[in-house]
Scaffold this motif. Structure first.
Motif, PDB file in Angstrom:
ATOM      1  N   PRO A 267     -27.860  25.684 -64.020  1.00 11.11           N
ATOM      2  CA  PRO A 267     -29.048  24.909 -63.628  1.00 11.11           C
ATOM      3  C   PRO A 267     -29.924  25.613 -62.600  1.00 11.11           C
ATOM      4  N   SER A 268     -29.342  26.535 -61.836  1.00 11.44           N
ATOM      5  CA  SER A 268     -30.104  27.297 -60.847  1.00 11.44           C
ATOM      6  C   SER A 268     -30.159  28.776 -61.202  1.00 11.44           C
ATOM      7  N   GLY A 269     -29.904  29.117 -62.467  1.00  6.84           N
ATOM      8  CA  GLY A 269     -29.832  30.513 -62.881  1.00  6.84           C
ATOM      9  C   GLY A 269     -31.186  31.138 -63.113  1.00  6.84           C
ATOM     10  N   GLN A 270     -31.154  32.259 -63.868  1.00  5.67           N
ATOM     11  CA  GLN A 270     -32.382  32.991 -64.139  1.00  5.67           C
ATOM     12  C   GLN A 270     -33.362  32.120 -64.919  1.00  5.67           C
ATOM     13  N   PRO A 271     -34.647  32.117 -64.517  1.00  2.00           N
ATOM     14  CA  PRO A 271     -35.629  31.371 -65.297  1.00  2.00           C
ATOM     15  C   PRO A 271     -36.001  32.131 -66.566  1.00  2.00           C
ATOM     16  N   VAL A 272     -36.126  31.407 -67.659  1.00  2.00           N
ATOM     17  CA  VAL A 272     -36.562  32.011 -68.921  1.00  2.00           C
ATOM     18  C   VAL A 272     -37.805  31.324 -69.470  1.00  2.00           C
ATOM     19  N   ALA A 273     -38.237  30.236 -68.833  1.00  2.00           N
ATOM     20  CA  ALA A 273     -39.483  29.580 -69.212  1.00  2.00           C
ATOM     21  C   ALA A 273     -39.938  28.718 -68.033  1.00  2.00           C
ATOM     22  N   MET A 274     -41.274  28.484 -67.951  1.00  2.00           N
ATOM     23  CA  MET A 274     -41.818  27.649 -66.876  1.00  2.00           C
ATOM     24  C   MET A 274     -42.963  26.808 -67.418  1.00  2.00           C
ATOM     25  N   GLY A 275     -43.133  25.673 -66.775  1.00  2.00           N
ATOM     26  CA  GLY A 275     -44.277  24.814 -67.061  1.00  2.00           C
ATOM     27  C   GLY A 275     -44.859  24.367 -65.728  1.00  2.00           C
ATOM     28  N   LEU A 276     -45.837  25.132 -65.222  1.00  2.00           N
ATOM     29  CA  LEU A 276     -46.396  24.867 -63.899  1.00  2.00           C
ATOM     30  C   LEU A 276     -47.536  23.861 -63.975  1.00  2.00           C
TER      31      LEU A 276
END
Length: 362
Positions: A267-276
Motif C-alpha cells: 500500500p505504500s510501495g512504488q507508485p505505478v499510476a497517479m490521479g492528481l
C-alpha cells in the motif's frame, strides 16, 4: 573361475563306529568375511538333446460330434484342434494321437476394438547398433518407441556458405515480418517462424461492484479502495494502470487535497499510476494514468512534474519473471499537508481501474 584360496581353521577327528570301522570327520571354520566368497563353479556339462520345434496351436474347424473328427492326420498337423459342438470339448492332434480337453470351449466373446499404435518416439544414435521396440499401454491403444540402429559416422562435409535465415529451408515464410518481430521455433513444422512483437498482456479490471461505498468525510491520510492481483508471468513486465475515480474535500483550510495513487506490491510501495487533482477543487473526477519515478513517488499537486524522472534501464515498477504482483488503489492526501489538510472522502460514482502488463526486455 580360478581356485579360491582363503584362511581357515581345520579340525579333524577320528572315531570308531560300533562295527569297529574308523570314521574321520573334518571341520572347517572361516571368518564372516570369508563366508561371502563364492565357491568356484564346476565344469559345464555336455549340451542336451535338441528339442522338437514348437508347433502352432490353431483352431482347424468345428464338428458336430466326436465321430466327425478328421482322419488321416500326420506329424505335419500337430497343434491343430477341433471344437466338438455337442460337448464343447477341444480335441487336439499331437502328431500321433488325439488329446481331449473336456468342456474347454466357452461362448464366443465380443469383437475386440481396432488396434491403435501411436509411434511416440524414434531414436537414432550413432552409438547404437541394435534395433529395438518398446510397446506400452493397456487395451487396444498402445504407445510405441523404436530404436533404429545407425551406421558409422561419415566424414565431415565441407563448410557451406553463409545465408539468410529467411531464405533457408528451416524458415516458414507463411507469416510476414513486422517491426519488432521475433524468431521462434515451431515444434509442429520444425521450422523457424516470425512471431508478432510482445505487446500488453491482460487486462485485469475492477468496476463499481468491486469498490467500497462512498466513505464519510473525515480527516484521513489515506482511504483504501481496491486491490488487483496479477498472476505470475513468464517474463519481466511493468504495469500500465488506467482508471477514473471521484474524490471530495471540504474547503476548511484550502490545503491537503486528495489524490489517487496505484502502488506496486505494498500500500505504500512504488507508485505505478497517479490521479492528481491539480486544480484543488472540492469535488473532482480523477483520471488515473501510468506514473513511474526514480524520485520515490513524493509528488504532490505542487511538485508532481518535477518528480517524474525515469531512465531507460530503470527497474522502478518492474515485476520480475514468475513472480505474482498486487496493485493497491487508494486515495491519499497531499503529503506536505497531512496534519492540516482538508477533510477528504471517496465518492462512488461509477469508478473503475484497469491494469495491463507491458513485457520488458531486460
Amino acid at each position: 573361475m580360478s581356485d579360491v584360496i582363503f584362511p581357515a581353521k581345520v579340525m579333524i577327528t577320528r572315531e570308531v563306529d560300533v562295527h569297529g570301522l574308523p570314521i574321520t570327520r573334518a571341520y572347517v571354520e572361516v571368518d564372516d568375511e570369508t563366508k561371502t566368497i563364492p565357491l568356484p563353479a564346476g565344469k559345464p556339462g555336455e549340451p542336451g538333446p535338441r528339442g522338437r520345434p514348437r508347433a502352432p496351436w490353431v483352431k482347424a474347424g468345428e464338428v458336430a460330434t466326436e465321430a466327425g473328427l478328421p482322419t488321416g492326420l500326420g506329424a505335419d498337423d500337430r497343434g491343430k484342434w477341433w471344437h466338438v459342438l455337442a460337448t464343447n470339448d477341444m480335441w487336439t492332434w499331437t502328431g500321433t494321437q488325439w488329446r481331449q480337453s473336456v468342456d474347454a470351449v466357452g461362448p464366443q466373446g465380443p469383437v475386440a476394438p481396432s488396434a491403435i499404435v501411436n509411434v511416440i518416439e524414434t531414436i537414432s544414435n550413432p552409438k547404437l547398433r541394435i534395433a529395438g521396440a518398446d510397446l506400452k499401454g493397456i487395451g487396444a491403444e498402445r504407445d510405441l518407441r523404436i530404436t533404429v540402429p545407425a551406421g558409422p559416422r561419415g566424414d565431415t562435409g565441407p563448410v557451406g556458405p553463409s545465408g539468410s535465415v529467411r531464405t533457408s529451408d528451416d524458415y516458414d515464410n507463411t507469416v510476414g515480418l513486422v517491426n519488432g518481430s521475433l524468431f521462434a521455433w515451431n515444434r509442429i513444422t520444425r521450422k523457424l517462424r516470425a512471431m508478432p512483437p510482445p505487446g500488453p498482456i491482460g487486462l485485469w479490471a475492477k468496476g463499481p461492484a468491486d469498490f467500497p461505498a462512498t466513505t464519510s468525510l473525515g480527516n484521513f491520510d489515506t482511504i483504501d479502495l481496491v486491490t488487483i492481483d496479477i498472476p505470475a508471468l513468464p517474463f519481466a513486465w511493468r504495469p500500465r494502470v488506467n482508471g477514473l475515480i471521484a474524490t471530495y474535500a471540504d474547503d476548511a483550510n484550502r490545503t491537503g487535497y486528495p489524490h489517487v495513487w496505484a502502488r506496486l506490491n505494498d500500500p505504500s510501495g512504488q507508485p505505478v499510476a497517479m490521479g492528481l487533482n491539480p486544480f484543488r477543487t472540492l469535488r473532482h473526477e480523477v483520471t488515473l494514468c501510468p506514473y513511474y519515478s526514480e524520485q520515490g513517488g513524493t509528488a504532490t499537486a505542487n511538485n508532481y512534474g518535477e518528480a517524474v524522472r525515469l531512465s531507460a534501464s530503470s527497474t522502478v515498477g518492474v515485476v520480475k519473471p514468475y513472480e505474482p504482483a498486487k496493485i493497491y488503489i487508494r486515495v491519499e492526501r497531499d503529503k506536505g499537508d497531512a496534519t492540516a489538510g482538508s477533510n477528504i472522502q471517496f465518492v462512488k460514482t461509477m469508478p473503475y481501474v484497469q491494469v495491463q502488463a507491458l513485457p520488458l526486455r531486460l
